[in-house]
Write a protein that holds these residues in place. Structure first.
Motif, PDB file in Angstrom:
ATOM      1  N   ASP A   1       2.513  40.173  19.966  1.00 27.45           N
ATOM      2  CA  ASP A   1       3.682  39.716  20.838  1.00 27.45           C
ATOM      3  C   ASP A   1       3.241  39.940  22.570  1.00 27.45           C
ATOM      4  O   ASP A   1       3.957  39.023  23.189  1.00 27.45           O
ATOM      5  N   GLU A   2       2.628  40.814  22.532  1.00 30.14           N
ATOM      6  CA  GLU A   2       2.224  40.958  23.917  1.00 30.14           C
ATOM      7  C   GLU A   2       1.288  39.906  24.653  1.00 30.14           C
ATOM      8  O   GLU A   2       0.851  39.872  25.829  1.00 30.14           O
ATOM      9  N   TYR A   3       0.687  39.098  23.721  1.00 26.04           N
ATOM     10  CA  TYR A   3      -0.484  38.104  24.038  1.00 26.04           C
ATOM     11  C   TYR A   3       0.234  36.875  23.201  1.00 26.04           C
ATOM     12  O   TYR A   3      -0.807  36.439  22.467  1.00 26.04           O
ATOM     13  N   PRO A   4       1.222  36.328  23.672  1.00 23.35           N
ATOM     14  CA  PRO A   4       2.010  35.209  22.888  1.00 23.35           C
ATOM     15  C   PRO A   4       1.078  33.803  22.827  1.00 23.35           C
ATOM     16  O   PRO A   4       0.294  33.727  23.959  1.00 23.35           O
ATOM     17  N   GLY A   5       1.024  33.083  21.777  1.00 18.24           N
ATOM     18  CA  GLY A   5       0.515  31.771  22.004  1.00 18.24           C
ATOM     19  C   GLY A   5      -0.587  31.479  21.430  1.00 18.24           C
ATOM     20  O   GLY A   5      -1.425  30.678  21.579  1.00 18.24           O
ATOM     21  N   GLY A   6      -1.452  32.603  20.813  1.00 18.11           N
ATOM     22  CA  GLY A   6      -2.527  32.227  20.146  1.00 18.11           C
ATOM     23  C   GLY A   6      -3.006  33.322  19.127  1.00 18.11           C
ATOM     24  O   GLY A   6      -2.270  34.551  19.072  1.00 18.11           O
ATOM     25  N   THR A   7      -4.402  33.291  18.439  1.00 18.83           N
ATOM     26  CA  THR A   7      -4.908  34.406  17.694  1.00 18.83           C
ATOM     27  C   THR A   7      -5.435  35.353  18.678  1.00 18.83           C
ATOM     28  O   THR A   7      -5.656  35.158  19.733  1.00 18.83           O
ATOM     29  N   LEU A   8      -5.843  36.434  18.078  1.00 23.22           N
ATOM     30  CA  LEU A   8      -6.907  37.380  18.554  1.00 23.22           C
ATOM     31  C   LEU A   8      -8.125  36.862  19.166  1.00 23.22           C
ATOM     32  O   LEU A   8      -8.458  37.184  20.315  1.00 23.22           O
ATOM     33  N   GLU A   9      -8.735  35.920  18.420  1.00 24.97           N
ATOM     34  CA  GLU A   9      -9.710  35.222  18.600  1.00 24.97           C
ATOM     35  C   GLU A   9      -9.776  34.262  20.012  1.00 24.97           C
ATOM     36  O   GLU A   9     -10.622  34.672  20.849  1.00 24.97           O
ATOM     37  N   GLU A  10      -8.610  33.761  20.058  1.00 24.92           N
ATOM     38  CA  GLU A  10      -8.342  32.844  21.334  1.00 24.92           C
ATOM     39  C   GLU A  10      -8.161  33.587  22.375  1.00 24.92           C
ATOM     40  O   GLU A  10      -8.590  33.247  23.734  1.00 24.92           O
ATOM     41  N   THR A  11      -7.486  34.724  22.360  1.00 18.93           N
ATOM     42  CA  THR A  11      -7.179  35.461  23.621  1.00 18.93           C
ATOM     43  C   THR A  11      -8.556  36.212  24.014  1.00 18.93           C
ATOM     44  O   THR A  11      -8.684  36.358  25.250  1.00 18.93           O
ATOM     45  N   LEU A  12      -9.466  36.576  23.111  1.00 20.07           N
ATOM     46  CA  LEU A  12     -10.464  37.269  23.665  1.00 20.07           C
ATOM     47  C   LEU A  12     -11.298  36.346  24.027  1.00 20.07           C
ATOM     48  O   LEU A  12     -12.172  36.770  25.139  1.00 20.07           O
ATOM     49  N   ILE A  13     -11.535  35.060  23.600  1.00 26.33           N
ATOM     50  CA  ILE A  13     -12.441  34.017  24.294  1.00 26.33           C
ATOM     51  C   ILE A  13     -11.893  33.555  25.597  1.00 26.33           C
ATOM     52  O   ILE A  13     -12.778  33.278  26.501  1.00 26.33           O
ATOM     53  N   ARG A  14     -10.487  33.351  25.694  1.00 21.57           N
ATOM     54  CA  ARG A  14     -10.077  32.837  26.808  1.00 21.57           C
ATOM     55  C   ARG A  14     -10.115  33.803  27.899  1.00 21.57           C
ATOM     56  O   ARG A  14     -10.236  33.391  29.301  1.00 21.57           O
ATOM     57  N   THR A  15      -9.795  35.334  27.865  1.00 23.74           N
ATOM     58  CA  THR A  15      -9.686  36.164  28.868  1.00 23.74           C
ATOM     59  C   THR A  15     -10.922  36.306  29.628  1.00 23.74           C
ATOM     60  O   THR A  15     -11.758  36.639  29.219  1.00 23.74           O
ATOM     61  N   PRO A  16     -10.697  36.215  31.125  1.00 28.81           N
ATOM     62  CA  PRO A  16     -11.590  36.810  32.069  1.00 28.81           C
ATOM     63  C   PRO A  16     -11.807  38.094  32.291  1.00 28.81           C
ATOM     64  O   PRO A  16     -12.579  38.489  33.081  1.00 28.81           O
ATOM     65  N   ASP A  17     -10.649  38.921  31.892  1.00 25.53           N
ATOM     66  CA  ASP A  17     -10.590  40.395  32.004  1.00 25.53           C
ATOM     67  C   ASP A  17     -11.357  41.040  30.972  1.00 25.53           C
ATOM     68  O   ASP A  17     -11.062  41.154  29.834  1.00 25.53           O
TER      69      ASP A  17
END
Length: 349
Positions: free
Chosen positions: A243-259
């Protein structure tokens, strides 16, 4: 009373030949007497097998053994150049390929574009056909793909190649090529390649986390790839980010994040899950989106949470992603050639 194992003479001969080749692969070189001891086959049987394999050019003589006082015995070794495999990484827009010998050494490599208007299996077959024209010793094709692969070779969970969902790609390739075909998940083969090249002499278990254009895991248990009962093991791309990273899968979050810190934190959570469930002695991180610093951060975060003495060795796979992939595919190909027949007693699984 145990019933003896019986079978067609040709089948038994092939199984015994596979045992001899396995022994040579492990030892490097061996005398016929040493091969008999290693395989528990009779000396006449080993002598006949070695003679036949030499005639096929699958085994060659490599000098003489050190004398122990009597007549010196000949040393034999696998002729790796006669046991080549075509290894192909099947992607949505291109086919990466390599020709490997029996020791997983890469003899040739390159890439070919995928033509959207042409059937995908036919393009893989055409590529392997061209490679066999240049390397007649190619005995098997090994294909790694970004997909889960069912027991019978059907693809499922194929987000990047949706038109191949539930396609029996292995059977299509076997028909088109006329040689044995290995079809495997690409991350599993990266894990197997790393294990065989770096850790096989140290352990029989390893966990591998991979982050590049996708997220996946490969597990090595008892020296072999663990695939799960439906061969879905390691498909991390389906995990929810939370819930803290809404709108996608863990894979999408990891690939998109510049952090980079967030990336390390999320990978550490995955690593902790693997450690707590499997307790592997080694946890390897690899892929184009993983750096040595990422591995350091993941290790530090895990050590903050884990009890003393249970943490694995954290290792960085470096920039050899394709080398490990091709090594894994080559190993799987050679295993198919040498262990396509297995004898079991009635009642064994």
């Amino acid at each position: 009373m145990t019933n003896p194992l019986t079978g067609h003479a040709g089948t038994i001969k092939r199984i015994n030949a596979a045992l001899v080749k396995d022994a040579l692969r492990i030892r490097g070189t061996a005398t016929r007497r040493e091969l008999a001891e290693a395989t528990h086959l009779s000396q006449p049987t080993v002598n006949a097998i070695v003679r036949s394999l030499c005639e096929e050019n699958a085994v060659v003589r490599r000098g003489m053994a050190v004398s122990s006082g009597g007549r010196r015995a000949g040393l034999y070794a696998l002729n790796y150049e006669s046991l080549c495999a075509a290894a192909v990484l099947a992607l949505s827009d291109r086919l990466e390929y390599a020709v490997t010998d029996g020791s997983s050494a890469i003899l040739d490599h390159g890439r070919a574009p995928v033509q959207p208007a042409l059937p995908y299996p036919e393009q893989v077959c055409a590529l392997v056909g061209r490679l066999r024209d240049h390397y007649p010793n190619i005995r098997v094709a090994a294909v790694g793909i970004q997909s889960a692969v069912g027991v019978l070779g059907e693809l499922f969970a194929v987000p990047r190649l949706p038109h191949l969902e539930r396609t029996d790609l292995r059977q299509a390739l076997r028909r088109g090529l006329g040689i044995p075909v290995v079809l495997e998940n690409d991350v599993n083969m990266c894990a197997l390649g790393y294990y065989r090249m770096e850790l096989a002499r140290k352990t029989d278990a390893m966990a591998y986390l991979h982050l590049s254009t996708g997220l996946g895991a490969g597990l090595i248990l008892d020296g072999r790839v663990h695939r799960g009962f439906s061969r879905f093991s390691g498909e991390l791309s389906f995990l929810y980010a939370g819930d803290e990273y809404p709108g996608g899968t863990l894979e999408e979050t990891l690939i998109r994040t510049p952090d980079e810190d967030l990336k390390a934190l999320l990978l550490a959570r995955l690593a902790m899950s693997l450690i707590c469930v499997l307790n592997p002695p080694f946890l390897v991180l690899g892929g184009s989106r993983v750096s040595a610093r990422t591995v350091e951060q993941v290790g530090e975060l895990c050590l903050q949470q884990l009890p003393k003495g249970v943490a694995p060795h954290f290792l960085y796979a470096g920039n050899d992603e394709m080398r490990y992939l091709y090594s894994g595919l080559s190993c799987a190909a050679q295993e198919l050639v040498d262990t396509e027949l297995r004898l079991v007693q009635a009642g064994e699984p």
